[in-house]
Design a protein around this motif. Sequence first.
Motif, PDB file in Angstrom:
ATOM      1  N   VAL A  52       0.884  -1.161   0.000  1.00  0.00           N
ATOM      2  CA  VAL A  52       0.000   0.000   0.000  1.00  0.00           C
ATOM      3  C   VAL A  52       0.925   1.214   0.000  1.00  0.00           C
ATOM      4  O   VAL A  52       1.920   1.235   0.720  1.00  0.00           O
ATOM      5  CB  VAL A  52      -0.965   0.036   1.194  1.00  0.00           C
ATOM      6  CG1 VAL A  52      -1.965  -1.099   1.099  1.00  0.00           C
ATOM      7  CG2 VAL A  52      -0.252   0.003   2.515  1.00  0.00           C
ATOM      8  N   VAL A  53       0.600   2.191  -0.842  1.00  0.00           N
ATOM      9  CA  VAL A  53       1.519   3.315  -1.038  1.00  0.00           C
ATOM     10  C   VAL A  53       0.786   4.631  -1.212  1.00  0.00           C
ATOM     11  O   VAL A  53      -0.404   4.665  -1.515  1.00  0.00           O
ATOM     12  CB  VAL A  53       2.411   3.102  -2.286  1.00  0.00           C
ATOM     13  CG1 VAL A  53       3.266   1.849  -2.163  1.00  0.00           C
ATOM     14  CG2 VAL A  53       1.588   3.078  -3.559  1.00  0.00           C
ATOM     15  N   VAL A  54       1.541   5.702  -1.046  1.00  0.00           N
ATOM     16  CA  VAL A  54       1.158   7.035  -1.500  1.00  0.00           C
ATOM     17  C   VAL A  54       2.152   7.381  -2.595  1.00  0.00           C
ATOM     18  O   VAL A  54       3.361   7.277  -2.393  1.00  0.00           O
ATOM     19  CB  VAL A  54       1.216   8.068  -0.355  1.00  0.00           C
ATOM     20  CG1 VAL A  54       0.933   9.466  -0.888  1.00  0.00           C
ATOM     21  CG2 VAL A  54       0.231   7.703   0.745  1.00  0.00           C
ATOM     22  N   ALA A 108       2.872  -5.484   6.778  1.00  0.00           N
ATOM     23  CA  ALA A 108       3.459  -6.813   6.962  1.00  0.00           C
ATOM     24  C   ALA A 108       4.978  -6.729   6.979  1.00  0.00           C
ATOM     25  O   ALA A 108       5.653  -7.743   6.858  1.00  0.00           O
ATOM     26  CB  ALA A 108       2.988  -7.745   5.842  1.00  0.00           C
ATOM     27  N   GLY A 109       5.518  -5.517   7.129  1.00  0.00           N
ATOM     28  CA  GLY A 109       6.958  -5.319   7.127  1.00  0.00           C
ATOM     29  C   GLY A 109       7.271  -3.850   7.278  1.00  0.00           C
ATOM     30  O   GLY A 109       6.370  -3.022   7.443  1.00  0.00           O
ATOM     31  N   PRO A 110       8.554  -3.503   7.214  1.00  0.00           N
ATOM     32  CA  PRO A 110       8.965  -2.109   7.426  1.00  0.00           C
ATOM     33  C   PRO A 110       8.578  -1.198   6.260  1.00  0.00           C
ATOM     34  O   PRO A 110       8.400  -1.641   5.128  1.00  0.00           O
ATOM     35  CB  PRO A 110      10.485  -2.210   7.548  1.00  0.00           C
ATOM     36  CG  PRO A 110      10.847  -3.445   6.795  1.00  0.00           C
ATOM     37  CD  PRO A 110       9.697  -4.390   6.985  1.00  0.00           C
ATOM     38  N   ALA A 111       8.455   0.079   6.578  1.00  0.00           N
ATOM     39  CA  ALA A 111       8.156   1.093   5.562  1.00  0.00           C
ATOM     40  C   ALA A 111       9.285   1.164   4.537  1.00  0.00           C
ATOM     41  O   ALA A 111      10.423   0.806   4.825  1.00  0.00           O
ATOM     42  CB  ALA A 111       7.975   2.449   6.237  1.00  0.00           C
ATOM     43  N   PHE A 112       8.947   1.627   3.332  1.00  0.00           N
ATOM     44  CA  PHE A 112       9.952   1.753   2.273  1.00  0.00           C
ATOM     45  C   PHE A 112       9.666   2.986   1.441  1.00  0.00           C
ATOM     46  O   PHE A 112       8.565   3.543   1.466  1.00  0.00           O
ATOM     47  CB  PHE A 112       9.962   0.512   1.368  1.00  0.00           C
ATOM     48  CG  PHE A 112       8.701   0.380   0.554  1.00  0.00           C
ATOM     49  CD1 PHE A 112       8.607   0.974  -0.699  1.00  0.00           C
ATOM     50  CD2 PHE A 112       7.614  -0.323   1.042  1.00  0.00           C
ATOM     51  CE1 PHE A 112       7.441   0.877  -1.443  1.00  0.00           C
ATOM     52  CE2 PHE A 112       6.441  -0.422   0.303  1.00  0.00           C
ATOM     53  CZ  PHE A 112       6.357   0.177  -0.934  1.00  0.00           C
ATOM     54  N   VAL A 133       2.186  -5.482   2.427  1.00  0.00           N
ATOM     55  CA  VAL A 133       0.983  -6.022   3.084  1.00  0.00           C
ATOM     56  C   VAL A 133       0.787  -7.464   2.653  1.00  0.00           C
ATOM     57  O   VAL A 133       1.217  -7.869   1.577  1.00  0.00           O
ATOM     58  CB  VAL A 133      -0.274  -5.189   2.740  1.00  0.00           C
ATOM     59  CG1 VAL A 133      -0.215  -3.814   3.374  1.00  0.00           C
ATOM     60  CG2 VAL A 133      -0.486  -5.072   1.240  1.00  0.00           C
ATOM     61  N   ASP A 134       0.132  -8.242   3.505  1.00  0.00           N
ATOM     62  CA  ASP A 134      -0.185  -9.625   3.138  1.00  0.00           C
ATOM     63  C   ASP A 134      -1.389  -9.698   2.218  1.00  0.00           C
ATOM     64  O   ASP A 134      -1.482 -10.564   1.363  1.00  0.00           O
ATOM     65  CB  ASP A 134      -0.448 -10.467   4.394  1.00  0.00           C
ATOM     66  CG  ASP A 134       0.816 -10.741   5.186  1.00  0.00           C
ATOM     67  OD1 ASP A 134       1.886 -10.900   4.558  1.00  0.00           O
ATOM     68  OD2 ASP A 134       0.738 -10.782   6.428  1.00  0.00           O
TER      69      ASP A 134
END
Length: 120
Positions: free
Chosen positions: A18-20, A53-57, A82-83
């Motif tokens: 999921v992103v902006v 489901a993990g660190p931001a990127f 995300v899963d």
Amino acid sequence: MSTLSEMHVIDFPGFPTVVVRSPGQAMGTLPQFMDTAFRALGAAVQRGACAPAGPAFSKYRGLTGGSGEAPESVDLEVGYPVDVPLAVLTGDVGPSILPLVCGREGRVRWCRIPSSWHAD
């Protein structure tokens, strides 16, 4: 002065995110964009629209303008893996993917940034 952690190379099979997005993001306003983007992502998580489901990127898709090593803007997306892929746009937050490289498992370089972005 902050420094990056050691660079790592890992096998990466791809992952929904999921992103902006911010195509043409001015380099001079990256801290403000990061602050706004992660607030929007946090609001989507609080509403239950997605779960990290993990660190931001940050995914830099291309640099534009400027001369030499000083680009004026960047095509950028920031978010979380995300899963469960996000089915629809939720405000400024939308679905994306950290892709396979060349249609197969690829290698990804990453490092940790010791301090977070924030707008003054």
